[in-house]
Design a protein around this motif. Sequence first.
Motif: not given
Length: 328
Positions: A10-27, A52-59, A65-66
């Motif tokens: 149940n892996l989840k990861k979002s990033y905040k866009k530069r110069k905006t308050k919008e979030y992008i869900t990567a995973v 993004t998944t690979i980088k989370m597995i590699c720490g 969450s997840g």
Amino acid sequence: MAVKIVEVKNLKKSYKKRKTKEYITAVNDISFTVNKGEILGLLGPNGAGKTTTIKMICGLVVPDSGAITINGIDNQSKRLRAQEHISAVLEGNRNLYWRLTVRENMEYFAGNRGKSRKEVTSQIEELLHQFRLKDKENEMVNRLSRGMQQKLAIAVAMLAGSEVILLDEPTLGLDIETGYEVRELLREIVREQKRTIIITSHDMDVIQDLCERTVIINSGKVVTNDRVENLMKLFEVRAYVIKLDGHLSEEQHHLLLEKFPLLVYTPDTFQSTLEVELTQSQDIYELFDVLKLEQIPVDTIDRKTINFEQVFMKIVKGETQDAVSERA
């Protein structure tokens, strides 16, 4: 029974866009497992969430969450202990020090894992011969070919002694001969040393050749988790090439395109060829009903040869949502 060595839940990861308050869900709620001693393909188009998944597995990236466990150890609460069981060769990163020699790189990175030079001397010798780098052991890495650099990076990852090795684009930029050499080395690593390998690649020939199973990610979700041979069989039985002793009428062509939008019709001087993909096996009766309208003789019917690149593209495009189910 397969022993799970990597578990992603149940892996989840979002990033905040530069110069905006919008979030992008990567995973977005990704789950899969990797079995001990297998070669798993982790695939996805650009922007799918694979990196993004690979980088989370590699720490390297912390999930929102997840959970990730490596050899039963939680990758967040006990990250250093978990990372002892995995090593990675990441494309686009400096996996080697270019101003050190081949042997110096191996000694340096072994030292980073807490191993003394004396402790790894015999293992380095063995790997130098196994990877055909012995005659280059005193050569500066920046003078090596791309293929030799890649082989050295894999050898360094093996020197860590980890049960799991993650390889990001291991054959990218290699000539054909070196690419096949790397493939055989990876098979040998799994066969003789019982290591587990996770491969990401855009070269689908490599995935088809090496991997027993593949996890395909698209739009931040797992869209397929199945054995490569199962996916190949699934599409192979639905794709046909039919040779006709004659030509379709305009009416027939129109009727076939209505039912089979992916149909390819190639008329020749006296014959014509249909390439068609059937959604369901019984669709072949509808195909022949249309052919019977003009009593066109059928010369041959063959299954269409399909490769894993075609399978991958169909899955990513969502052309197979009814036919492909996720299997853990």
